[in-house]
Design an enzyme around this catalytic site. Structure first.
Site, PDB file in Angstrom:
ATOM      1  N   GLY A 116       1.014  -1.355  -0.001  1.00  0.00           N
ATOM      2  CA  GLY A 116      -0.584   0.024  -0.142  1.00  0.00           C
ATOM      3  C   GLY A 116       1.177   1.497   0.215  1.00  0.00           C
ATOM      4  N   ALA A 245     -27.982  18.565  33.028  1.00  0.00           N
ATOM      5  CA  ALA A 245     -27.405  17.887  33.636  1.00  0.00           C
ATOM      6  C   ALA A 245     -27.394  18.908  35.124  1.00  0.00           C
ATOM      7  CB  ALA A 245     -25.924  17.336  33.204  1.00  0.00           C
ATOM      8  N   GLU A 333      -5.063   7.981   0.491  1.00  0.00           N
ATOM      9  CA  GLU A 333      -4.684   8.135  -0.435  1.00  0.00           C
ATOM     10  C   GLU A 333      -3.066   8.388   1.097  1.00  0.00           C
ATOM     11  OE1 GLU A 333      -6.111  12.113  -1.717  1.00  0.00           O
ATOM     12  OE2 GLU A 333      -8.188  10.627  -1.909  1.00  0.00           O
ATOM     13  N   ARG A 345      10.877  14.626   4.595  1.00  0.00           N
ATOM     14  CA  ARG A 345      11.506  14.954   3.718  1.00  0.00           C
ATOM     15  C   ARG A 345      11.844  16.672   2.567  1.00  0.00           C
ATOM     16  NH1 ARG A 345       9.604  11.448  -0.938  1.00  0.00           N
ATOM     17  NH2 ARG A 345       8.923   9.369   0.567  1.00  0.00           N
TER      18      ARG A 345
HETATM   19  C1  LIG Z   1     -11.929   3.527   2.652  1.00  0.00           C
HETATM   20  C2  LIG Z   1     -10.262   3.086   1.986  1.00  0.00           C
HETATM   21  C3  LIG Z   1      -9.912   4.020   0.725  1.00  0.00           C
HETATM   22  C4  LIG Z   1      -9.720   3.186  -0.183  1.00  0.00           C
HETATM   23  N1  LIG Z   1      -9.384   3.555  -0.972  1.00  0.00           N
HETATM   24  C5  LIG Z   1      -8.357   3.117  -1.807  1.00  0.00           C
HETATM   25  C6  LIG Z   1      -8.825   3.408  -3.622  1.00  0.00           C
HETATM   26  O1  LIG Z   1      -9.450   3.738  -4.690  1.00  0.00           O
HETATM   27  N2  LIG Z   1      -7.940   3.153  -4.160  1.00  0.00           N
HETATM   28  C7  LIG Z   1      -6.792   2.119  -3.935  1.00  0.00           C
HETATM   29  O2  LIG Z   1      -5.321   2.481  -4.145  1.00  0.00           O
HETATM   30  N3  LIG Z   1      -6.260   2.357  -2.619  1.00  0.00           N
HETATM   31  C8  LIG Z   1      -6.927   2.975  -1.848  1.00  0.00           C
HETATM   32  N4  LIG Z   1      -7.111   2.606  -0.401  1.00  0.00           N
HETATM   33  C9  LIG Z   1      -5.855   2.046   0.155  1.00  0.00           C
HETATM   34  C10 LIG Z   1      -4.853   3.101   1.177  1.00  0.00           C
HETATM   35  O3  LIG Z   1      -4.401   4.159   0.207  1.00  0.00           O
HETATM   36  C11 LIG Z   1      -4.391   1.366   1.494  1.00  0.00           C
HETATM   37  O4  LIG Z   1      -4.718   1.702   2.570  1.00  0.00           O
HETATM   38  C12 LIG Z   1      -3.367   2.584   2.660  1.00  0.00           C
HETATM   39  O5  LIG Z   1      -1.964   3.638   1.121  1.00  0.00           O
HETATM   40  C13 LIG Z   1      -1.599   1.783   3.387  1.00  0.00           C
HETATM   41  O6  LIG Z   1      -1.530   1.350   2.657  1.00  0.00           O
HETATM   42  P1  LIG Z   1      -1.656  -0.251   3.186  1.00  0.00           P
HETATM   43  O7  LIG Z   1      -3.020  -0.428   4.066  1.00  0.00           O
HETATM   44  O8  LIG Z   1      -0.992  -1.667   3.239  1.00  0.00           O
HETATM   45  O9  LIG Z   1      -0.786  -0.149   4.543  1.00  0.00           O
HETATM   46  P2  LIG Z   1       1.384  -0.561   4.794  1.00  0.00           P
HETATM   47  O10 LIG Z   1       1.388   0.158   3.820  1.00  0.00           O
HETATM   48  O11 LIG Z   1       1.342  -1.980   5.253  1.00  0.00           O
HETATM   49  O12 LIG Z   1       1.187   0.442   6.492  1.00  0.00           O
HETATM   50  C14 LIG Z   1       0.737   0.020   7.290  1.00  0.00           C
HETATM   51  C15 LIG Z   1       0.794  -0.006   8.648  1.00  0.00           C
HETATM   52  O13 LIG Z   1       2.811   0.701   8.465  1.00  0.00           O
HETATM   53  C16 LIG Z   1       2.817   1.758   8.568  1.00  0.00           C
HETATM   54  N5  LIG Z   1       3.814   2.567   7.293  1.00  0.00           N
HETATM   55  C17 LIG Z   1       4.899   1.671   6.558  1.00  0.00           C
HETATM   56  N6  LIG Z   1       5.731   2.206   5.680  1.00  0.00           N
HETATM   57  C18 LIG Z   1       6.130   2.896   6.621  1.00  0.00           C
HETATM   58  C19 LIG Z   1       7.298   3.844   6.717  1.00  0.00           C
HETATM   59  N7  LIG Z   1       8.067   3.807   5.676  1.00  0.00           N
HETATM   60  N8  LIG Z   1       7.674   4.618   8.250  1.00  0.00           N
HETATM   61  C20 LIG Z   1       6.480   4.298   9.140  1.00  0.00           C
HETATM   62  N9  LIG Z   1       5.876   4.190   8.774  1.00  0.00           N
HETATM   63  C21 LIG Z   1       4.999   3.376   8.099  1.00  0.00           C
HETATM   64  C22 LIG Z   1       1.791   3.540   7.954  1.00  0.00           C
HETATM   65  O14 LIG Z   1       1.848   4.115   7.993  1.00  0.00           O
HETATM   66  C23 LIG Z   1       0.502   1.311   8.997  1.00  0.00           C
HETATM   67  O15 LIG Z   1       1.399   2.404   9.926  1.00  0.00           O
HETATM   68  C24 LIG Z   1      -8.158   2.773   0.431  1.00  0.00           C
HETATM   69  C25 LIG Z   1      -7.963   2.490   2.000  1.00  0.00           C
HETATM   70  C26 LIG Z   1      -8.608   3.390   2.271  1.00  0.00           C
HETATM   71  C27 LIG Z   1      -8.965   2.593   4.324  1.00  0.00           C
END
Ligand SMILES: Cc1cc2nc3c(=O)[nH]c(=O)nc-3n(C[C@H](O)[C@H](O)[C@H](O)COP(=O)(O)OP(=O)(O)OC[C@H]3O[C@@H](n4cnc5c(N)ncnc54)[C@H](O)[C@@H]3O)c2cc1C
Length: 350
Positions: A116, A245, A333, A345
């Site tokens: 993600g 209250a 996002e 950064r």
């Molecule tokens: C309601 C909803 C709608 C969405 N809609 C879309 C959409 O339309 N299209 C789409 O493509 N995606 C969509 N997403 C996905 C969203 O963009 C991802 O969930 C998000 O980018 C995080 O990716 P992940 O869930 O894989 O978490 P991961 O990347 O696995 O992260 C897990 C945890 O590790 C932390 N982490 C990761 N890397 C680092 C780092 N370098 N330093 C510190 N912390 C870190 C993150 O902050 C998080 O806390 C949606 C998500 C939700 C919940």
């Protein structure tokens, strides 16, 4: 913009509770948005859109965010897909697709089950077959996927990454997910099985194209947080003036007043930030804006529930829904941690 939206905002407000309960997109609401031209707000007029600024789009999204965050995120995600084409596509790609985006619901798909935040690790592969690419792999957490007819998809190619415009078709297996917040926005996972895409429907340098798109869409997404926070403050003020209250209205207690005052000040700051960031779309400011939007929306929802007491915790209460919706601002996002990385950064750049 506000003169254009009352009809859509009222309809979105009426549908909000049912969409949250059932976690289903509402086809009538989407159709109305298209009919009003509000699904092509930033699409240039020559391609059939309204040709308005990102700031105008933020105004629409803020109003929708106040009443129905699930629908607001659908409209925002649709514009994200259109903006990806408009900002990064060739003249031919824009001519072919942007008029379609003013008529058909779109989704923007980068996230995968195993990647993600770390988009360089995506696995969905686009195989070069001469006159077309063939896509295989998975996407997940994709907003609008339930009803979208077009998908802008990030894939890995031999020579890097590209974005592909893909029409919904047989090779795509779409599975509905059960969302926790911003429900009714059609969150899905998708399996791509040998999906052919003509070469002209691709944008090279896909990671750069995604970043360009996120820089403009983060203030738009932040506008949902602004709307959520404003709604929470309105509801909390109304309730505090009514609820009694210890023989007084709870609005007379200084403890309650201070909570309301802090949220009001945070909202004022966020509003200025959303609208100024929408004008510059600077990457660091966009990240700051989304970070602050998440904090403000979460705090406003938290305070609203506190003021409503136990009644605010009940499933179906407007402030309880807002609490679940607000948390999504931390994740969608790019997570709040990733926003901090972008900001740091920028600060530490030589
Ligand atoms: C309601 C909803 C709608 C969405 N809609 C879309 C959409 O339309 N299209 C789409 O493509 N995606 C969509 N997403 C996905 C969203 O963009 C991802 O969930 C998000 O980018 C995080 O990716 P992940 O869930 O894989 O978490 P991961 O990347 O696995 O992260 C897990 C945890 O590790 C932390 N982490 C990761 N890397 C680092 C780092 N370098 N330093 C510190 N912390 C870190 C993150 O902050 C998080 O806390 C949606 C998500 C939700 C919940």
């Amino acid at each position: 913009m506000s003169t254009l939206t009352p009809e859509l905002v009222e309809l979105a407000a009426r549908k909000a509770a049912k969409m949250d309960e059932e976690d289903r997109m509402d086809a009538e609401l989407i159709k109305t948005a298209f009919e009003l031209g509000l699904m092509g707000v930033t699409v240039p007029e020559k391609y059939g859109g309204l040709g308005k600024s990102f700031k105008k789009l933020c105004m629409l999204i803020e109003e929708l965010g106040k009443v129905n965050a699930g629908f607001a995120v659908s409209v925002a995600a649709h514009h994200m897909a259109a903006n990806a084409i408009n900002l990064n596509g060739s003249g031919g790609l824009k001519e072919k697709w942007l008029p379609q985006f003013c008529k058909k619901l779109a989704a923007f798909a980068t996230t995968e089950p195993k990647a993600g935040s770390d988009l360089k690790s995506i696995e969905l592969e686009a195989r070069d077959e001469g006159d077309c690419y063939v896509l295989n792999g998975n996407k997940t957490l994709i907003t609008n996927g339930e009803l979208a007819e077009v998908f802008v998809v990030l894939a890995r190619c031999d020579n890097g990454f590209s974005l592909f415009v893909v029409e919904r078709g047989e090779g795509m297996k779409v599975r509905k997910l059960n969302a926790g917040g911003m429900r009714g926005s059609g969150l899905v996972s998708i399996r791509f099985n040998d999906v052919e895409v003509p070469k002209e429907d691709s944008i090279p340098n896909g990671l750069k194209a995604v970043m360009n798109t996120l820089n403009v869409s983060r203030p738009v997404f932040s506008a949902i947080g602004l709307g959520i926070a404003e709604r929470c403050l309105d509801l909390a003020i109304k309730y505090a003036k009514e609820r009694k209250a210890f023989g007084k209205r709870i609005s007379e207690f200084q403890g309650i007043q201070w909570m309301l005052a802090e949220v009001a000040a945070d909202i004022e700051a966020l509003r200025l930030m959303v609208y100024s960031t929408a004008e510059s779309c600077d990457p660091v400011r966009s990240a700051m804006c989304k970070l602050i939007a998440a904090k403000t929306a979460k705090k406003a929802a938290d305070v609203a529930i506190e003021i409503f007491g136990g009644h605010g915790t009940l499933r179906g209460a407007a402030v309880e829904r807002a609490y679940r919706d607000a948390k999504i601002l931390d994740i969608g996002e790019g997570t709040s941690e990733i926003m901090k990385l972008i900001i740091a950064r920028g600060l530490l750049k030589d």
